[in-house]
Design a protein around this motif. Sequence first.
Motif, PDB file in Angstrom:
ATOM      1  N   MET A 264      61.461  47.075  49.584  1.00 42.71           N
ATOM      2  CA  MET A 264      62.096  47.405  48.301  1.00 42.71           C
ATOM      3  C   MET A 264      62.094  46.199  47.381  1.00 42.71           C
ATOM      4  N   ALA A 265      62.466  45.050  47.924  1.00 39.35           N
ATOM      5  CA  ALA A 265      62.509  43.836  47.110  1.00 39.35           C
ATOM      6  C   ALA A 265      61.131  43.501  46.567  1.00 39.35           C
ATOM      7  N   ARG A 266      60.112  43.657  47.397  1.00 38.03           N
ATOM      8  CA  ARG A 266      58.757  43.382  46.924  1.00 38.03           C
ATOM      9  C   ARG A 266      58.378  44.344  45.805  1.00 38.03           C
ATOM     10  N   ALA A 267      58.762  45.612  45.944  1.00 40.61           N
ATOM     11  CA  ALA A 267      58.464  46.592  44.897  1.00 40.61           C
ATOM     12  C   ALA A 267      59.050  46.150  43.569  1.00 40.61           C
ATOM     13  N   TYR A 268      60.311  45.736  43.588  1.00 42.39           N
ATOM     14  CA  TYR A 268      60.922  45.260  42.342  1.00 42.39           C
ATOM     15  C   TYR A 268      60.246  43.989  41.839  1.00 42.39           C
TER      16      TYR A 268
ATOM     17  N   THR B   1      74.635  55.035  51.052  1.00 43.55           N
ATOM     18  CA  THR B   1      74.079  53.840  51.694  1.00 43.55           C
ATOM     19  C   THR B   1      72.724  53.478  51.106  1.00 43.55           C
ATOM     20  N   LEU B   2      71.897  54.493  50.868  1.00 45.39           N
ATOM     21  CA  LEU B   2      70.590  54.253  50.260  1.00 45.39           C
ATOM     22  C   LEU B   2      70.741  53.650  48.869  1.00 45.39           C
ATOM     23  N   ARG B   3      71.655  54.206  48.108  1.00 54.07           N
ATOM     24  CA  ARG B   3      71.869  53.692  46.746  1.00 54.07           C
ATOM     25  C   ARG B   3      72.286  52.226  46.781  1.00 54.07           C
ATOM     26  N   GLU B   4      73.166  51.887  47.713  1.00 52.36           N
ATOM     27  CA  GLU B   4      73.600  50.496  47.825  1.00 52.36           C
ATOM     28  C   GLU B   4      72.441  49.580  48.198  1.00 52.36           C
ATOM     29  N   SER B   5      71.568  50.048  49.087  1.00 52.39           N
ATOM     30  CA  SER B   5      70.397  49.254  49.469  1.00 52.39           C
ATOM     31  C   SER B   5      69.474  49.022  48.279  1.00 52.39           C
ATOM     32  N   VAL B   6      69.280  50.059  47.485  1.00 47.62           N
ATOM     33  CA  VAL B   6      68.434  49.943  46.298  1.00 47.62           C
ATOM     34  C   VAL B   6      69.043  48.949  45.312  1.00 47.62           C
ATOM     35  N   GLU B   7      70.339  49.054  45.101  1.00 44.12           N
ATOM     36  CA  GLU B   7      71.002  48.144  44.160  1.00 44.12           C
ATOM     37  C   GLU B   7      70.900  46.696  44.616  1.00 44.12           C
ATOM     38  N   ARG B   8      71.039  46.458  45.929  1.00 40.80           N
ATOM     39  CA  ARG B   8      70.907  45.094  46.453  1.00 40.80           C
ATOM     40  C   ARG B   8      69.488  44.571  46.277  1.00 40.80           C
ATOM     41  N   ALA B   9      68.495  45.429  46.533  1.00 37.91           N
ATOM     42  CA  ALA B   9      67.101  45.002  46.387  1.00 37.91           C
ATOM     43  C   ALA B   9      66.794  44.630  44.945  1.00 37.91           C
ATOM     44  N   ALA B  10      67.260  45.439  43.996  1.00 38.13           N
ATOM     45  CA  ALA B  10      67.030  45.142  42.576  1.00 38.13           C
ATOM     46  C   ALA B  10      67.714  43.840  42.185  1.00 38.13           C
ATOM     47  N   ALA B  11      68.951  43.666  42.631  1.00 36.18           N
ATOM     48  CA  ALA B  11      69.698  42.458  42.282  1.00 36.18           C
ATOM     49  C   ALA B  11      69.046  41.213  42.868  1.00 36.18           C
ATOM     50  N   SER B  12      68.462  41.346  44.070  1.00 37.71           N
ATOM     51  CA  SER B  12      67.841  40.185  44.712  1.00 37.71           C
ATOM     52  C   SER B  12      66.667  39.657  43.919  1.00 37.71           C
ATOM     53  N   GLU B  13      66.069  40.507  43.101  1.00 33.48           N
ATOM     54  CA  GLU B  13      64.931  40.100  42.272  1.00 33.48           C
ATOM     55  C   GLU B  13      65.306  40.024  40.796  1.00 33.48           C
ATOM     56  N   GLU B  14      66.614  40.094  40.539  1.00 32.98           N
ATOM     57  CA  GLU B  14      67.132  40.034  39.174  1.00 32.98           C
ATOM     58  C   GLU B  14      66.491  41.103  38.293  1.00 32.98           C
ATOM     59  N   LYS B  15      66.415  42.318  38.829  1.00 28.66           N
ATOM     60  CA  LYS B  15      65.853  43.460  38.118  1.00 28.66           C
ATOM     61  C   LYS B  15      66.914  44.531  37.945  1.00 28.66           C
ATOM     62  N   ASN B  16      66.665  45.455  37.018  1.00 33.97           N
ATOM     63  CA  ASN B  16      67.488  46.643  36.894  1.00 33.97           C
ATOM     64  C   ASN B  16      67.009  47.703  37.875  1.00 33.97           C
TER      65      ASN B  16
END
Length: 231
Positions: A180-184, A204-219
């Motif tokens: 996910m992080a790589r995708a962002y 849980t999925l939504r939280e994982s997505v939000e963390r992945a986006a935040a880790s790459e400073e993306k929306n």
Amino acid sequence: MEFATFILAAQRGYHQSSESVIRNSIEQAVASEQAGFNTAWFAEHHFNNYSLIPSPLMMVAHCGGLTSTIRLGTAVCVLPLYQPQRLLSEIGFADIVANGRLELGVGLGYQQFEFERFGVDIDEAPAVFSEYLDIILKGLNQNVFEHDGQYEKIPPTAISVRTVQQPTPPIWIAGGAARMARAYREGHNFFVTAFHDGLETLTTLRESVERAAASEEKNVTDVKISLLRCC
């Protein structure tokens, strides 16, 4: 929101021939276009009757000639089971015969018995996937590319069969948080799966997505997210 059909091509009993399963799956893709679905996705599995599609790109190529508007996707090409140099040409070929309607989904795989029968170490699948995706991106974006990695060393190489969609078809990644992080990070789309589970799993999925986006400073909305649900 867009709606798509995920076509597994499962053989639900030995009263069904493999031919009938495949032909029914093709009919399902055609019916999906007629019903107004945006995309028909095709699975990849081997050596079992859970899914009889060994090559989703072959299904894309065939259904490309039977449809005209629906997008046709691989969900997914299991990258560690391929030779990436050959896969690049097959991606180009499928996009050409589908008139630029290919959606390219890739993943690392998870069924150990499939890996064993291809002689591939499933424990190395995440690293192999990452490197092979690097190669795919080079080959799609560069007329001549080369690669010097842990698993593949490729001298300057030209892929003559180029995709209609430039620079690449839409790329979708399946997998966990790292993918996910790589995708962002790289601007790809990705798949998440909830199957039959309820709201707790979706949360849980939504939280994982939000963390992945935040880790790459993306929306969160910077990429497309495809949610697979059984229905």
